[in-house]
Design a protein around this motif. Structure first.
Motif, PDB file in Angstrom:
ATOM      1  N   THR A 133       0.844  -1.195   0.000  1.00 54.62           N
ATOM      2  CA  THR A 133       0.000   0.000   0.000  1.00 54.62           C
ATOM      3  C   THR A 133       0.879   1.245   0.000  1.00 54.62           C
ATOM      4  OG1 THR A 133      -1.725  -1.158   1.209  1.00 54.62           O
ATOM      5  CG2 THR A 133      -1.799   1.229   1.265  1.00 54.62           C
ATOM      6  N   MET A 142       1.873   4.489   1.205  1.00 52.66           N
ATOM      7  CA  MET A 142       1.585   5.348   2.353  1.00 52.66           C
ATOM      8  C   MET A 142       2.887   5.915   2.889  1.00 52.66           C
ATOM      9  SD  MET A 142       0.697   2.521   5.395  1.00 52.66           S
ATOM     10  CE  MET A 142      -0.981   2.857   5.329  1.00 52.66           C
ATOM     11  N   ASP A 143       2.779   6.884   3.759  1.00 54.95           N
ATOM     12  CA  ASP A 143       3.942   7.508   4.372  1.00 54.95           C
ATOM     13  C   ASP A 143       4.760   6.445   5.115  1.00 54.95           C
ATOM     14  OD1 ASP A 143       4.672   9.328   7.209  1.00 54.95           O
ATOM     15  OD2 ASP A 143       5.382   9.946   5.228  1.00 54.95           O
ATOM     16  N   TRP A 173       3.986   5.960   8.921  1.00 54.51           N
ATOM     17  CA  TRP A 173       2.740   5.261   9.228  1.00 54.51           C
ATOM     18  C   TRP A 173       2.832   3.782   8.868  1.00 54.51           C
ATOM     19  CZ3 TRP A 173      -0.223   7.295  12.579  1.00 54.51           C
ATOM     20  CH2 TRP A 173      -0.297   8.682  12.696  1.00 54.51           C
ATOM     21  N   ARG A 174       3.533   3.489   7.783  1.00 55.75           N
ATOM     22  CA  ARG A 174       3.706   2.085   7.401  1.00 55.75           C
ATOM     23  C   ARG A 174       4.461   1.334   8.504  1.00 55.75           C
ATOM     24  NH1 ARG A 174       6.070   1.730   2.026  1.00 55.75           N
ATOM     25  NH2 ARG A 174       3.929   1.774   1.328  1.00 55.75           N
ATOM     26  N   GLU A 211      -6.418   3.515   3.454  1.00 59.22           N
ATOM     27  CA  GLU A 211      -5.436   4.323   2.722  1.00 59.22           C
ATOM     28  C   GLU A 211      -5.572   4.112   1.220  1.00 59.22           C
ATOM     29  OE1 GLU A 211      -2.418   7.109   2.323  1.00 59.22           O
ATOM     30  OE2 GLU A 211      -3.529   6.544   4.116  1.00 59.22           O
ATOM     31  N   ARG A 247      -6.569   7.100  -1.474  1.00 69.62           N
ATOM     32  CA  ARG A 247      -5.692   7.474  -2.582  1.00 69.62           C
ATOM     33  C   ARG A 247      -6.281   7.146  -3.952  1.00 69.62           C
ATOM     34  NH1 ARG A 247       0.118   8.290  -1.492  1.00 69.62           N
ATOM     35  NH2 ARG A 247       0.315   8.409   0.761  1.00 69.62           N
TER      36      ARG A 247
END
Length: 90
Positions: A49, A51-52, A55-56, A81, A85
């Motif tokens: 995924t 994501m930042d 956060w991951r 997420e 997106r």
């Protein structure tokens, strides 16, 4: 062919055979396998995924640290997420 007396004693003693898994052992093994499969699925989904990275990493730690709720929350976070997106269609 006649069985030896020691074998007959073991077969008729009424004690469970230590080499044969008991039903509770099979249940625990299956549930543990399901938890491992859920955690692996959550880790793969989080890794794929976009994501930042902070956060991951946080979700990966939560997924691996909390046995049942962690993977479920990690999968939910990854799906949310991905939905966020995804470009809005018409």
């Amino acid at each position: 062919m006649e069985l030896p007396t020691a074998v007959l004693t073991l077969l008729t003693a009424g004690e469970p055979n230590p080499l044969v898994p008991q039903p509770y052992e099979i249940t625990v093994l299956v549930l543990g396998g399901l938890l491992v499969a859920l955690a692996v699925a959550a880790v793969v989904l989080l890794a794929r995924t976009p994501m930042d990275p902070f956060w991951r990493l946080l979700w990966l730690v939560v997924t691996l640290a909390v046995p049942l709720l962690g993977p479920v929350a990690g999968i939910a976070a990854a799906r949310q997420e991905r939905r966020r997106r995804r470009p809005a269609s018409a």
